[in-house]
Each structure stands twice: as C-alpha cells, then as structure tokens.
Design an enzyme around this catalytic site. Structure first.
Site, PDB file in Angstrom:
ATOM      1  N   GLN A 183      -9.355   9.558  -4.996  1.00 49.60           N
ATOM      2  CA  GLN A 183      -8.992  10.342  -3.832  1.00 49.60           C
ATOM      3  C   GLN A 183     -10.249  11.236  -3.291  1.00 49.60           C
ATOM      4  O   GLN A 183     -10.521  11.369  -2.162  1.00 49.60           O
ATOM      5  CB  GLN A 183      -7.850  11.064  -4.115  1.00 49.60           C
ATOM      6  CG  GLN A 183      -7.370  12.114  -2.924  1.00 49.60           C
ATOM      7  CD  GLN A 183      -6.685  11.274  -1.773  1.00 49.60           C
ATOM      8  OE1 GLN A 183      -5.796  10.789  -1.971  1.00 49.60           O
ATOM      9  NE2 GLN A 183      -7.479  11.053  -0.719  1.00 49.60           N
ATOM     10  N   ASP A 185       2.191   3.326   2.986  1.00 46.22           N
ATOM     11  CA  ASP A 185       1.382   4.444   2.573  1.00 46.22           C
ATOM     12  C   ASP A 185       1.823   5.623   1.652  1.00 46.22           C
ATOM     13  O   ASP A 185       1.638   5.791   0.613  1.00 46.22           O
ATOM     14  CB  ASP A 185       0.311   4.658   3.833  1.00 46.22           C
ATOM     15  CG  ASP A 185      -0.842   5.198   3.287  1.00 46.22           C
ATOM     16  OD1 ASP A 185      -1.041   5.248   2.185  1.00 46.22           O
ATOM     17  OD2 ASP A 185      -1.656   5.734   4.274  1.00 46.22           O
ATOM     18  N   HIS A 209       0.953  -1.133  -0.320  1.00 43.85           N
ATOM     19  CA  HIS A 209       0.049  -0.020   0.022  1.00 43.85           C
ATOM     20  C   HIS A 209       1.078   1.147  -0.114  1.00 43.85           C
ATOM     21  O   HIS A 209       1.418   1.758   0.831  1.00 43.85           O
ATOM     22  CB  HIS A 209      -0.887  -0.281   1.164  1.00 43.85           C
ATOM     23  CG  HIS A 209      -1.778   0.953   1.215  1.00 43.85           C
ATOM     24  ND1 HIS A 209      -3.349   1.054   1.265  1.00 43.85           N
ATOM     25  CD2 HIS A 209      -1.941   2.407   1.029  1.00 43.85           C
ATOM     26  CE1 HIS A 209      -3.718   2.094   1.089  1.00 43.85           C
ATOM     27  NE2 HIS A 209      -2.973   2.931   1.060  1.00 43.85           N
ATOM     28  N   HIS A 267       1.316   5.132  -2.358  1.00 45.82           N
ATOM     29  CA  HIS A 267       0.795   6.264  -3.312  1.00 45.82           C
ATOM     30  C   HIS A 267       1.999   6.736  -4.237  1.00 45.82           C
ATOM     31  O   HIS A 267       2.537   7.868  -3.632  1.00 45.82           O
ATOM     32  CB  HIS A 267       0.116   7.516  -2.789  1.00 45.82           C
ATOM     33  CG  HIS A 267      -1.244   6.849  -1.821  1.00 45.82           C
ATOM     34  ND1 HIS A 267      -2.264   6.998  -2.332  1.00 45.82           N
ATOM     35  CD2 HIS A 267      -1.303   6.126  -0.616  1.00 45.82           C
ATOM     36  CE1 HIS A 267      -3.467   6.486  -1.482  1.00 45.82           C
ATOM     37  NE2 HIS A 267      -2.649   5.957  -0.531  1.00 45.82           N
ATOM     38  N   HIS A 301      -9.845   2.156   0.563  1.00 47.41           N
ATOM     39  CA  HIS A 301      -9.552   2.799   1.639  1.00 47.41           C
ATOM     40  C   HIS A 301     -10.556   2.944   2.441  1.00 47.41           C
ATOM     41  O   HIS A 301     -11.869   3.703   1.994  1.00 47.41           O
ATOM     42  CB  HIS A 301      -9.037   4.256   1.256  1.00 47.41           C
ATOM     43  CG  HIS A 301      -7.575   4.593   0.812  1.00 47.41           C
ATOM     44  ND1 HIS A 301      -7.325   3.870  -0.214  1.00 47.41           N
ATOM     45  CD2 HIS A 301      -6.650   5.135   1.266  1.00 47.41           C
ATOM     46  CE1 HIS A 301      -5.920   4.151  -0.468  1.00 47.41           C
ATOM     47  NE2 HIS A 301      -5.586   5.023   0.611  1.00 47.41           N
ATOM     48  N   GLU A 340     -11.119   5.074   6.863  1.00 48.97           N
ATOM     49  CA  GLU A 340      -9.689   5.915   7.340  1.00 48.97           C
ATOM     50  C   GLU A 340     -10.014   6.864   8.249  1.00 48.97           C
ATOM     51  O   GLU A 340      -9.874   8.226   7.822  1.00 48.97           O
ATOM     52  CB  GLU A 340      -8.863   5.954   6.374  1.00 48.97           C
ATOM     53  CG  GLU A 340      -7.554   6.451   6.781  1.00 48.97           C
ATOM     54  CD  GLU A 340      -6.442   6.846   5.605  1.00 48.97           C
ATOM     55  OE1 GLU A 340      -6.943   6.710   4.683  1.00 48.97           O
ATOM     56  OE2 GLU A 340      -5.281   6.973   5.952  1.00 48.97           O
TER      57      GLU A 340
HETATM   58 FE   FE2 Z   1      -3.489   5.095   1.230  1.00 49.03          FE
END
Ligand code: FE2
Length: 411
Positions: A151, A308, A56, A58, A209, A212
């Site tokens: 996102q 992440d 995981h 980005h 996701h 979170e």
């Molecule tokens: Fe993430």
C-alpha cells in the site's frame, strides 16, 4: 442433487444439471417426465451460472470507515492517510473478525471466488498472517487468493522489497504493486521490474494497482504490459484500476492498445470506487476517472468488475452485492447498449475467472466443481433490469445460501 429447469447462458431450451459429490456429473436437455427428488432444486426457467467472482477487494481494510476518522475529502490519498492511522490499531483478531464478516456478506450474494489485496507495508505483516488463516478457515465458503499488496510502496517504503519477498514466502498467492504511488517515476518503473522478477521466480500471479489516478502522465501500464509481453506472462498478469487511461489522449491510447493486446494481460475496474475517488481535483467539466472498460472489451481484451472496498477509508458504502457494482459500472462506462447488456454477466463471472486464472476450477461443464448459482431472472438483461439476485448458491454439491425474494402485497 439435480437442478431442474435451468436456463444456461448462450444456449436455447431448459436443462437439468446433475451433481455427484463435488463435481458436475451431467448436463442434459430437460425432459418433461422428470420427477424432482426431495433434495433437488427447481430453477424455474431462470439462469443457472457459475458462482460470481469478487476479483478485487481489500478484506483487511473492510468495515473500518470512520475509525478513527472519516475520509472527509473523498480522495484516494486521504484514504491512504486515514488507513495509516487505522493500521496502527490493527490486531490479528480484529483483521480476522472483519474479514470473516465481509466474506459472509459476499457469500450472501453468490460470490465463491475472491481475490483480496492485503497490505504488506507493515514490518510485522500482521494482516497478512491473519488473512492466511482466514483463507484456510473459509475454504468451505470461498476460494481466496491473497495478493501481497504494498500500500505504501515497494521502493519508497523501508524494507519494501524484503517485505514483499517475505509475504510470498509466507504463502501469498499473487504479487501486487502500486507504481504510481512510489516517490519517483524511476521507483515506479523499478518496482514493476522487481515485482515481475519475484512473480516469475516464484510462479505467482501478478495483480498491480496501476495508474489509479487522474494524472494523464501516470504511464506505468505500458511498463507492466511490456514486462508481461517480454516474459510471456500475460495470462498471469492483471492491471487493476488503470484509471489514468480515462485521462490519456487518444493518440497515446491508440499506441498503448497495440501493446496491451500483444501482452495478453487482464484488466479489473472498480467502477463505484473510482467514480467516488477520482475526478476530485477537477471542477467542471469533471472526469469520470475510470479506465476505458468498453473500449478494452471491444478490443477483445479481458476486463471485469470488482468492489474494491466495503465501508473502509476509501469508500463508505457497500454490502457485498457485486450485481450492484455491475449495474453501476454499466451506467458509468456507457455500456447500456443491448449488445453489452445481453452479455453483461461476463463482467462478474467468466471474465473475472479468467483474470484470476481459475481455469478448469470454474464453469458449468461436466467434470468441473459442483459450484453454481440459481439466479432470479432468465437472462443477463433481465437480471440487470430487475435488480435481480442470486437465489441459491451451491458449493461442493451442497446448498450454501438460499435467498427468499421480497414479497409484495398490493391493496
Ligand atoms: Fe484496490
């Protein structure tokens, strides 16, 4: 190439691992008479494991912290705002250059399998197009899975559904989602139904996701798990973060666990990111803001750790070293008991490979790809305690990275 004096997790004694072309040809008990050839490697009694996995990250956002502004509050939501500003400046080459630099950092730490989320809430899908090129251009370094990640939402972003469909058509491997960020609870639920339909129709994997947030009322995990259960897709579905589970009461969580087990989905926790971003609305006592990693593991479900972010609007640190995340995660999740420590590498190897559906493309077994690491310690406990490293990374039967440990001279 032969790797001599290899110690294997869960097995006694030393082994020699013979690689032929890009496959593992044999794994035999080490015999004293072996004479190493020039291009052989000596593991010197240390662990040999399959490559580390980054499940995981980005890559489209890495190495952007402070551009144009730093995240001053340290919250997830300011991170999304800062990223929206940086996103306006993103170019094709900018994305590719930062992703390539970050992939080099991951490779330096023994990672050969990566799942990256790529923001597709952009009418031009610029970052996705760049990352699809990076996936091809870095095949000699890593296997890269690309998640179409909305996102700014699927239902609450203009043309969000069409952008998701377009991203999968262009070649993304995994369908993403962000139900807790949608404007309403209903939109969160419908976004999950939409993304599961899309994955079922296209045969893609799923990585959402999910919840979170520290909001104990954020309960989209039950929706995702139930969709996975009913459709029989659990093995292909991952819930990332699920940090709200750290704030659920035990009565709800007990009921939830029954469903989670039936669903067969996997979990990814990003402990350094979550300990930094969550708990931000608390004074004291202050929540840790992580999902229930130890409890998920002890219930027999699949859970692993990811980084992440590396130097982005959500998290200002990071160097690609997943062992740093493992050490922090074991602390934060109350997993320093010996039973956890002695199998702790599962959280960055086998469990992650299962979440990524790597199947027979992963693992130290005859006939599988000749991808492996020589580590600096003989077992999981000693790797964590000594803050060890991957010393050699072998990919497709050839050395990809070699690390020389620091030398200390005492007076
Ligand atoms: Fe993430």
């Amino acid at each position: 190439m032969i790797i001599h004096n290899a110690r294997l997790r869960g097995r006694d004694g030393l082994y020699r691992i013979t690689l032929s072309g890009d496959q593992i040809a044999a794994i035999d008990a080490q015999t004293a008479s072996a004479t190493p050839a020039a291009d052989d490697l000596d593991a010197a009694g240390n662990l040999v494991v399959p490559p580390f996995v980054e499940p995981h990250i980005h890559l489209d956002a890495t190495l952007t912290a402070g551009e144009p502004a730093w995240n001053m509050s340290g919250t997830l939501f300011e991170g999304i705002e800062r990223w929206a500003e940086r996103k306006a400046l993103v170019t094709h080459e900018d994305t590719k250059t930062r992703a390539r630099k970050t992939i080099d950092m991951l490779v330096d730490h023994g990672i050969q399998h990566v799942r990256t989320h790529v923001d597709v809430t952009d009418p031009t899908l610029a970052a996705l197009k760049a990352m699809l090129e990076v996936r091809e251009e870095t095949r000699h370094l890593i296997d890269l899975q690309i998640v179409a990640f909305p996102q700014e939402g699927i239902e609450s972003y203009a043309n969000g559904r069409a952008l998701m469909e377009q991203a999968i058509e262009l070649g993304a491997d995994v369908v993403g989602g962000i139900p807790h960020f949608e404007n309403t609870r209903d939109q969160g639920v419908s976004s999950i139904k939409f993304l599961m339909d899309l994955a079922e129709r296209t045969g893609c994997l799923v990585d959402v996701h999910c919840d979170e947030t520290d909001d104990p009322q954020s309960r989209f995990l039950e929706v995702l798990a139930e969709e996975a259960r009913v459709r029989g897709m659990g093995a292909r579905v991952t819930a990332s973060h699920t940090t709200a589970m750290g704030s659920y009461d035990n009565a709800y969580c007990s009921k939830l666990f029954r469903l989670l087990k039936m669903s067969g989905i996997s979990f990814i926790s990003c402990p350094t990111e979550s300990i930094h971003l969550q708990g931000r609305f608390d004074t004291y006592p202050k929540r840790r803001g992580l999902t229930r990693v130890a409890e998920i593991d002890r219930a027999g479900m699949n859970v692993c750790f990811g980084q992440d972010s590396i130097v982005d609007p959500w998290y200002p640190l990071g160097n690609g070293n997943i062992l740093r995340i493992l050490e922090a995660g074991l602390h934060i999740c109350h997993m320093l008991g010996y039973e956890d420590l002695k199998r702790s590498l599962d959280l960055i190897t086998d469990n992650s490979a299962r979440a990524l559906n790597l199947g027979e493309r992963y693992g130290l077994e005859v006939g599988r790809p000749a991808n492996l690491l020589i580590l600096s310690a003989p077992d999981d406990y000693e790797m964590v305690r000594s803050q060890g490293h991957a010393l050699v990374s072998v990919r497709h039967g050839k050395v990809l990275m070699r690390r020389t440990p620091a030398q200390i001279e005492r007076a």
